[in-house]
Design a protein around this motif. Structure first.
Motif, PDB file in Angstrom:
ATOM      1  N   VAL A  72       0.853  -1.180   0.000  1.00  0.00           N
ATOM      2  CA  VAL A  72       0.000   0.000   0.000  1.00  0.00           C
ATOM      3  C   VAL A  72       0.891   1.233   0.000  1.00  0.00           C
ATOM      4  CG1 VAL A  72      -1.905  -1.115   1.197  1.00  0.00           C
ATOM      5  CG2 VAL A  72      -0.139   0.012   2.524  1.00  0.00           C
ATOM      6  N   SER A  73       0.347   2.324  -0.431  1.00  0.00           N
ATOM      7  CA  SER A  73       1.108   3.567  -0.451  1.00  0.00           C
ATOM      8  C   SER A  73       1.452   4.006   0.964  1.00  0.00           C
ATOM      9  CB  SER A  73       0.300   4.655  -1.150  1.00  0.00           C
ATOM     10  OG  SER A  73      -0.859   4.961  -0.401  1.00  0.00           O
ATOM     11  N   PHE A  74       2.523   4.794   1.074  1.00  0.00           N
ATOM     12  CA  PHE A  74       2.967   5.249   2.399  1.00  0.00           C
ATOM     13  C   PHE A  74       1.896   6.098   3.077  1.00  0.00           C
ATOM     14  CE2 PHE A  74       4.964   8.690   4.880  1.00  0.00           C
ATOM     15  CZ  PHE A  74       5.465   7.924   5.925  1.00  0.00           C
ATOM     16  N   LEU A  75       1.242   6.978   2.313  1.00  0.00           N
ATOM     17  CA  LEU A  75       0.210   7.830   2.886  1.00  0.00           C
ATOM     18  C   LEU A  75      -0.956   7.010   3.418  1.00  0.00           C
ATOM     19  CD1 LEU A  75      -0.798  10.656   3.487  1.00  0.00           C
ATOM     20  CD2 LEU A  75      -1.788  10.744   1.185  1.00  0.00           C
ATOM     21  N   LYS A  76      -1.350   5.982   2.662  1.00  0.00           N
ATOM     22  CA  LYS A  76      -2.452   5.130   3.110  1.00  0.00           C
ATOM     23  C   LYS A  76      -2.043   4.332   4.347  1.00  0.00           C
ATOM     24  CE  LYS A  76      -5.804   1.742   1.416  1.00  0.00           C
ATOM     25  NZ  LYS A  76      -6.236   0.939   0.232  1.00  0.00           N
ATOM     26  N   GLN A  77      -0.797   3.838   4.347  1.00  0.00           N
ATOM     27  CA  GLN A  77      -0.300   3.102   5.512  1.00  0.00           C
ATOM     28  C   GLN A  77      -0.256   3.990   6.745  1.00  0.00           C
ATOM     29  OE1 GLN A  77       3.730   1.803   5.084  1.00  0.00           O
ATOM     30  NE2 GLN A  77       3.745   0.604   6.977  1.00  0.00           N
ATOM     31  N   LEU A  78       0.205   5.236   6.539  1.00  0.00           N
ATOM     32  CA  LEU A  78       0.292   6.169   7.668  1.00  0.00           C
ATOM     33  C   LEU A  78      -1.090   6.509   8.213  1.00  0.00           C
ATOM     34  CD1 LEU A  78       2.751   7.556   8.999  1.00  0.00           C
ATOM     35  CD2 LEU A  78       2.187   9.597   7.688  1.00  0.00           C
ATOM     36  N   ILE A  93       6.539   5.912  12.729  1.00  0.00           N
ATOM     37  CA  ILE A  93       6.661   5.284  11.409  1.00  0.00           C
ATOM     38  C   ILE A  93       7.190   6.288  10.384  1.00  0.00           C
ATOM     39  CG2 ILE A  93       5.387   4.185   9.532  1.00  0.00           C
ATOM     40  CD1 ILE A  93       5.752   2.401  11.963  1.00  0.00           C
ATOM     41  N   ALA A  94       6.645   7.521  10.458  1.00  0.00           N
ATOM     42  CA  ALA A  94       7.080   8.546   9.511  1.00  0.00           C
ATOM     43  C   ALA A  94       8.542   8.929   9.718  1.00  0.00           C
ATOM     44  CB  ALA A  94       6.191   9.778   9.639  1.00  0.00           C
ATOM     45  N   SER A  95       9.020   8.909  10.960  1.00  0.00           N
ATOM     46  CA  SER A  95      10.417   9.282  11.232  1.00  0.00           C
ATOM     47  C   SER A  95      11.410   8.294  10.643  1.00  0.00           C
ATOM     48  CB  SER A  95      10.633   9.405  12.741  1.00  0.00           C
ATOM     49  OG  SER A  95      10.472   8.142  13.371  1.00  0.00           O
ATOM     50  N   ALA A  96      10.946   7.081  10.345  1.00  0.00           N
ATOM     51  CA  ALA A  96      11.822   6.072   9.754  1.00  0.00           C
ATOM     52  C   ALA A  96      11.688   5.992   8.237  1.00  0.00           C
ATOM     53  CB  ALA A  96      11.516   4.703  10.379  1.00  0.00           C
ATOM     54  N   HIS A  97      10.963   6.947   7.630  1.00  0.00           N
ATOM     55  CA  HIS A  97      10.743   6.927   6.184  1.00  0.00           C
ATOM     56  C   HIS A  97      12.024   7.310   5.445  1.00  0.00           C
ATOM     57  CE1 HIS A  97       8.849   8.091   2.286  1.00  0.00           C
ATOM     58  NE2 HIS A  97       8.053   7.073   2.608  1.00  0.00           N
ATOM     59  N   SER A  98      12.132   6.839   4.229  1.00  0.00           N
ATOM     60  CA  SER A  98      13.340   7.062   3.435  1.00  0.00           C
ATOM     61  C   SER A  98      13.497   8.516   3.004  1.00  0.00           C
ATOM     62  CB  SER A  98      13.334   6.148   2.198  1.00  0.00           C
ATOM     63  OG  SER A  98      12.170   6.371   1.417  1.00  0.00           O
ATOM     64  N   GLN A  99      12.393   9.232   2.828  1.00  0.00           N
ATOM     65  CA  GLN A  99      12.483  10.632   2.444  1.00  0.00           C
ATOM     66  C   GLN A  99      12.924  11.478   3.637  1.00  0.00           C
ATOM     67  OE1 GLN A  99       8.970  12.139   0.540  1.00  0.00           O
ATOM     68  NE2 GLN A  99       8.955  10.556  -1.063  1.00  0.00           N
ATOM     69  N   ILE A 100      13.993  12.228   3.439  1.00  0.00           N
ATOM     70  CA  ILE A 100      14.594  12.975   4.548  1.00  0.00           C
ATOM     71  C   ILE A 100      13.644  14.029   5.099  1.00  0.00           C
ATOM     72  CG2 ILE A 100      16.487  14.527   5.191  1.00  0.00           C
ATOM     73  CD1 ILE A 100      18.236  13.112   3.184  1.00  0.00           C
ATOM     74  N   LEU A 101      12.935  14.728   4.203  1.00  0.00           N
ATOM     75  CA  LEU A 101      12.030  15.786   4.659  1.00  0.00           C
ATOM     76  C   LEU A 101      10.943  15.229   5.564  1.00  0.00           C
ATOM     77  CD1 LEU A 101      11.149  18.728   4.546  1.00  0.00           C
ATOM     78  CD2 LEU A 101       9.804  18.190   2.491  1.00  0.00           C
TER      79      LEU A 101
END
Length: 490
Positions: A72-78, A93-101
């Motif tokens: 599933v997409s990251f936004l949907k998972q979040l 969960i968001a703090s461990a995402h690959s996108q730095i921002l």
């Protein structure tokens, strides 16, 4: 000041059955069901909550194992994590995402929330503890975390009782339906760690349930054939800081609901239909654990988790502040005159009384204010091998104000006092309510309407619910059972 040494206890092998005209009656263990002995209780439902009646509690991870993982997409998972587990877990969960921002933003928000939590902890130490530990510490229920029966509440107008069990279900029994029949079970996954319940006045079916996340108001239609109401029958009321809700109380007109929470300094007044709240102005920093409306509806007692408790004038919403030397108010109840308050603290084995006079208490002249007076010493005593007394866990008075029932923190019996108010408040021990071997009392509550006198309901650690009637009549109300039944004490 009197103590418990004059209290009489049942003979060996017997338990107390009821009280008739001030005299305790006993019965042998093998005749356990009081309903078969006392005619006036035969219409009451026989209640015994066993472990196989409880709903299993599924942990958050158990349900996920039943489904295959999908992409599933990251936004949907979040979004899903936020809905199921809350904001904090979603930020982790968001703090461990690959996108730095995304990860940096989530980390900054987590640090800010952690800083805010440290500030709140400084002003309110209760915040640092887990919800279940906070509830166990301040609950009116003895050993809340480990007992099957957690709350008992009788309807103010009809013979209907709601019982909260350790699976966070509220089971409603009615004497009109018959013995061993559950009329309604109300339960929802957001209704975790139930702490208190209260029937709405001037309503046959509405009941408020306080829990760690807020308040749920259920409409349980007694004429419906559905034994498990859906979410459409419930209103959820909560604020972000107001948790865990420790005590709730409806006004006598049923238009206001008062609530207090251990981690919130505010006492909230709810308009449940409009989902609006007002807060009572009570400066402090220790949270609040108990609210009690007086029988006349003119006054409100609020007790903090610290030294302070207040008596509010419900017309002006001004309060009189009272302070203890040590500890906190553990439990309290009003007598039927609406002016006499009986309470016990968490640090001493003494019952206190306080007479609240409207023309004196709500005034700026401190000299005319009354004082809380010690009226009974409940220090632990040994009476013929039976240990009674100690620190008090909870108490309740019957609607007539003639009886007070007291449950202790560390001893396994309940003491019932006769209450006299003229010329001054006095407590006279009249009965000792004992359970079966290895049973310990967890909670108690008086029936609101009992034609023969008063009736105490006791929840025992085994899940058994006992009725203890206090009858103001002769023995014609009883069905004697041979030599197993004894009128009077030893």
């Amino acid at each position: 000041m009197n103590n418990l040494e004059a209290l009489e206890v049942p003979n060996d092998g017997e338990i107390s059955l009821c009280e008739v005209n001030g005299c305790m009656q006993t019965i042998k263990y093998n005749y356990l069901d009081a309903n078969t002995c006392i005619d006036i209780l035969k219409t009451f439902p026989t209640l015994h909550i066993t472990r196989d009646m409880l709903h299993s509690v599924i942990s958050k991870g158990e349900g996920k194992a039943l489904f295959l993982p999908v992409n599933v997409s990251f936004l949907k998972q979040l979004t899903q994590i936020y809905y199921e587990l809350g904001l904090i877990e979603a930020l982790h969960i968001a703090s461990a995402h690959s996108q730095i921002l995304v990860s940096k933003t989530a980390s900054v928000v987590l640090n800010i929330l952690e800083y805010i939590k440290k500030i709140r902890t400084t002003f309110n130490p209760n915040v640092r503890h887990s919800m279940s530990n906070i509830i166990d510490q301040f609950s009116q229920t003895r050993k809340w975390q480990h007992n099957t029966i957690r709350c008992i509440s009788w309807h103010p107008h009809v013979k209907k009782v709601a019982i909260v069990t350790c699976d966070d279900s509220v089971r409603i029994f009615s004497s009109d339906i018959g013995n061993d029949t559950i009329s309604t079970v109300i339960r929802h996954r957001h209704q975790r760690n139930v702490t208190c319940i209260a029937w709405r006045y001037l309503s046959n079916s509405e009941i408020a349930v306080g829990h760690e996340n807020g308040i749920t108001i259920w409409n349980t239609d007694g004429n419906s054939l559905v034994s498990r109401p859906s979410i459409s029958n419930a209103l959820f009321r909560k604020t972000s800081e107001h948790k865990p809700v420790m005590s709730i109380a409806w006004s006598r007109k049923g238009d206001k609901l008062i609530s207090c929470a251990a981690c919130d300094n505010a006492i909230l007044v709810w308009d449940v239909e409009l989902n609006k709240t007002n807060s009572l102005k009570s400066p402090g920093s220790s949270g609040n654990i108990l609210v009690k409306w007086s029988p006349t509806g003119e006054k409100l007692l609020s007790c903090s988790a610290g030294l302070i408790f207040r008596v509010w004038d419900c017309c002006t919403w001004q309060s009189e502040k009272w302070s203890l030397v040590a500890g906190r108010v553990q439990t309290a109840c009003w007598l039927n005159d609406g002016a006499t308050l009986i309470f016990a603290t968490s640090t001493d084995s003494i019952i206190y009384s306080l007479t609240v006079k409207t023309d004196q208490v709500f005034t700026s002249n401190i000299e005319v204010s009354n004082q809380a007076l010690p009226i009974f010493d409940t220090t632990v005593v040994d009476i013929d091998g039976v240990i009674v007394g100690g620190l008090i866990q909870c108490m309740d008075s019957d609607p007539s104000g003639k009886h007070l029932a007291v449950l202790f923190q560390n001893t396994n019996n309940i003491v019932i006092f006769s209450v006299t108010s003229h010329p001054e408040i006095k407590l006279i021990p009249s009965s000792l309510v004992m359970g079966l071997p290895k049973e310990k009392p967890s909670i108690l509550s008086f029936l609101q309407h009992f034609e023969a006198g008063a009736c105490l309901t006791v929840g025992w650690s085994s899940g058994r619910i006992q009725y203890y009637p206090i009858i103001y009549t002769d023995l014609s109300a009883l069905s004697l059972m041979g030599d197993s039944y004894h009128t009077g004490n030893k």
